[in-house]
Design a protein around this motif. Sequence first.
Motif, PDB file in Angstrom:
ATOM      1  N   GLU A   1       0.832  -1.205   0.000  1.00 11.95           N
ATOM      2  CA  GLU A   1       0.000   0.000   0.000  1.00 11.95           C
ATOM      3  C   GLU A   1       0.867   1.256   0.000  1.00 11.95           C
ATOM      4  OE1 GLU A   1      -3.943  -1.744   2.346  1.00 11.95           O
ATOM      5  OE2 GLU A   1      -2.327  -0.750   3.467  1.00 11.95           O
ATOM      6  N   LYS A   2       1.953   1.217   0.758  1.00 13.47           N
ATOM      7  CA  LYS A   2       2.895   2.347   0.749  1.00 13.47           C
ATOM      8  C   LYS A   2       3.549   2.489  -0.622  1.00 13.47           C
ATOM      9  CE  LYS A   2       2.512   3.798   4.981  1.00 13.47           C
ATOM     10  NZ  LYS A   2       1.952   5.166   5.265  1.00 13.47           N
ATOM     11  N   GLY A   3       3.806   1.346  -1.248  1.00 10.33           N
ATOM     12  CA  GLY A   3       4.380   1.382  -2.585  1.00 10.33           C
ATOM     13  C   GLY A   3       3.447   2.042  -3.582  1.00 10.33           C
ATOM     14  N   MET A   4       2.136   1.782  -3.464  1.00  8.76           N
ATOM     15  CA  MET A   4       1.167   2.415  -4.350  1.00  8.76           C
ATOM     16  C   MET A   4       1.116   3.918  -4.101  1.00  8.76           C
ATOM     17  SD  MET A   4      -0.929   2.409  -6.784  1.00  8.76           S
ATOM     18  CE  MET A   4      -1.106   0.657  -7.152  1.00  8.76           C
ATOM     19  N   GLU A   5       1.227   4.323  -2.861  1.00  9.23           N
ATOM     20  CA  GLU A   5       1.248   5.758  -2.548  1.00  9.23           C
ATOM     21  C   GLU A   5       2.460   6.434  -3.195  1.00  9.23           C
ATOM     22  OE1 GLU A   5       1.144   6.103   1.670  1.00  9.23           O
ATOM     23  OE2 GLU A   5      -0.984   5.560   1.845  1.00  9.23           O
ATOM     24  N   SER A   6       3.600   5.768  -3.111  1.00  6.06           N
ATOM     25  CA  SER A   6       4.809   6.319  -3.743  1.00  6.06           C
ATOM     26  C   SER A   6       4.649   6.371  -5.256  1.00  6.06           C
ATOM     27  CB  SER A   6       6.026   5.460  -3.378  1.00  6.06           C
ATOM     28  OG  SER A   6       6.267   5.488  -1.980  1.00  6.06           O
ATOM     29  N   PHE A   7       3.991   5.354  -5.806  1.00  9.50           N
ATOM     30  CA  PHE A   7       3.746   5.320  -7.247  1.00  9.50           C
ATOM     31  C   PHE A   7       2.887   6.511  -7.678  1.00  9.50           C
ATOM     32  CE2 PHE A   7       0.907   4.226 -10.752  1.00  9.50           C
ATOM     33  CZ  PHE A   7       1.797   3.831 -11.736  1.00  9.50           C
ATOM     34  N   ILE A   8       1.843   6.813  -6.906  1.00  8.69           N
ATOM     35  CA  ILE A   8       0.956   7.930  -7.233  1.00  8.69           C
ATOM     36  C   ILE A   8       1.732   9.244  -7.212  1.00  8.69           C
ATOM     37  CG2 ILE A   8      -0.998   9.300  -6.385  1.00  8.69           C
ATOM     38  CD1 ILE A   8      -2.285   6.678  -5.472  1.00  8.69           C
ATOM     39  N   LYS A   9       2.555   9.435  -6.186  1.00 11.61           N
ATOM     40  CA  LYS A   9       3.328  10.680  -6.084  1.00 11.61           C
ATOM     41  C   LYS A   9       4.343  10.801  -7.216  1.00 11.61           C
ATOM     42  CE  LYS A   9       4.653  10.158  -1.768  1.00 11.61           C
ATOM     43  NZ  LYS A   9       5.282  10.486  -0.452  1.00 11.61           N
ATOM     44  N   ALA A  10       5.048   9.720  -7.490  1.00  7.55           N
ATOM     45  CA  ALA A  10       6.078   9.759  -8.543  1.00  7.55           C
ATOM     46  C   ALA A  10       5.452   9.961  -9.913  1.00  7.55           C
ATOM     47  CB  ALA A  10       6.893   8.467  -8.516  1.00  7.55           C
ATOM     48  N   THR A  11       4.308   9.327 -10.149  1.00 15.88           N
ATOM     49  CA  THR A  11       3.650   9.448 -11.459  1.00 15.88           C
ATOM     50  C   THR A  11       3.129  10.860 -11.681  1.00 15.88           C
ATOM     51  OG1 THR A  11       2.991   7.112 -11.393  1.00 15.88           O
ATOM     52  CG2 THR A  11       1.819   8.539 -12.935  1.00 15.88           C
ATOM     53  N   TYR A  12       2.527  11.440 -10.652  1.00 13.74           N
ATOM     54  CA  TYR A  12       2.007  12.808 -10.825  1.00 13.74           C
ATOM     55  C   TYR A  12       3.148  13.803 -11.009  1.00 13.74           C
ATOM     56  CZ  TYR A  12      -1.021  16.835 -10.500  1.00 13.74           C
ATOM     57  OH  TYR A  12      -1.702  17.990 -10.799  1.00 13.74           O
ATOM     58  N   ASP A  13       4.229  13.598 -10.279  1.00 10.78           N
ATOM     59  CA  ASP A  13       5.395  14.470 -10.432  1.00 10.78           C
ATOM     60  C   ASP A  13       5.934  14.384 -11.857  1.00 10.78           C
ATOM     61  OD1 ASP A  13       7.454  16.234  -9.346  1.00 10.78           O
ATOM     62  OD2 ASP A  13       8.798  14.526  -9.570  1.00 10.78           O
TER      63      ASP A  13
END
Length: 480
Positions: free
Chosen positions: A434-446
Amino acid sequence: GLEDPDGSSDEDDSSHRGIINWGWARGTLIEISEESESLGVHVIIEDEQNVYNKAQVLLPPDSFEEGDTVMGNSEDASLAEDLNMLSQLHEPAVVHCLQCRYASDKIYTAAGSILLAVNPFKDCSFFFNDIVMKRYRNNGEIKGDAQLPPHVYGLADNSYRSMISSLKGESSESSDQCILISGESGAGKTATTRFAMQYLAFLSQRRSPGAMSQRRVSARGNEVDVELQVLQSNPILESFGNAKTVRNANSSRFGKFTLMHFSGEGLITGASIETYLLEKVRLLSQADGERNYHIFYEVLKGMDDTELNKYFLTNKTAEHFKLTNASGVYDRGDGTDDGEQFLDIVDAFDNIGIAQETKDKILAVTCALLHASNLSFKSLSEDESKLDEENAHFDPFISLLGVTGETLNKHICSVSLQFGKETHLKSLPKDKAEKGMESFIKATYDALFTRVVQLINASISTKEQESKKSNNWCLRHFWF
């Protein structure tokens, strides 16, 4: 600190007994007494906004030496357009002058070459239009002595005229100009940036009858002025980089440096934008009263039924996604309609020259992140997990991003470990996935935000052939 006029004391703090700390207030000096019973400075408070108005207070005898008491300016100076005109220049005098001007709807005050702006928090369209711009342009062109009120148009005009004078050899100063816009959140930096750029574009388009603006082809195939393309970068960046905070309905959550290029004739030939420090944590959580980035609400409110179906958002609102419902706030709160804003950024994309296919990809990633926020995970064991493929948002997510469920599981629910020349995959438990998905969302939007800026720069930058025809003069604008 001033002595409490009714003689009360603070029993909890003997060091401040009989003393209150109420900031600066205007008053009239009655006398300076040296008698032991009334030793000190006697003052009558004359400040209608102060709870102790008309009260007589006794200040310590050393209040002048300590700087706690200072001389004020006459009432005639309370509306001074330039703080340098004040005979007494100190913090309370500056604050009082700004306060009096603000109460009279005079939001701009000069301090020499510096312009102070106080956000009016109301519609001031009468203050920012073609009529007002013409006044400052005409005064600048004839180098008139008319003392026009302080205004961001006047500041931008001075920078522009200084650049032109240098280009003509009338000044030994550098032709490069810099406008620095700074202030706390909600002070009006974004709006000031927009007004300054609008005025510079206004001057460029009306430079002279024989000087023709650069024209480029939009995504619709028609020609548009380069000035329009430069200005149209603002609504796009605001949609992807601005959000509602408790202090500001349109707060920029990133830093920006805009470099505008001018030809030797004073015409805008292009611009470039650098951004930094995008606030990625906002994607996952927002404080009470705040929202996520505008673009998420705009796509949900502004897309037609065909587009909503294309991005799997039919019958979906901001309340249905974790990315947009964390704070329970769904409107900007300043009267701006998210649906209309979406149409504006679509139009801006077209004017800048962003192809339809590219625009579709940008929206696909944006909508994919909405679905990503609602994805869930299943625990296979204490140390293993996988994405819940039965989740209603799973198929829309992988479809919009163009990835397979297997690939997604591999990169979100496991970690790659390198042992010598061998690589092994280690499964992750549900909480870490779940933390990995959160990081994915942040990195993708950036990455999405960075890509949008790159596309804007590719469209509005000074073209090579145009650069050869110009002196490549620049007006630098820095915002943070």
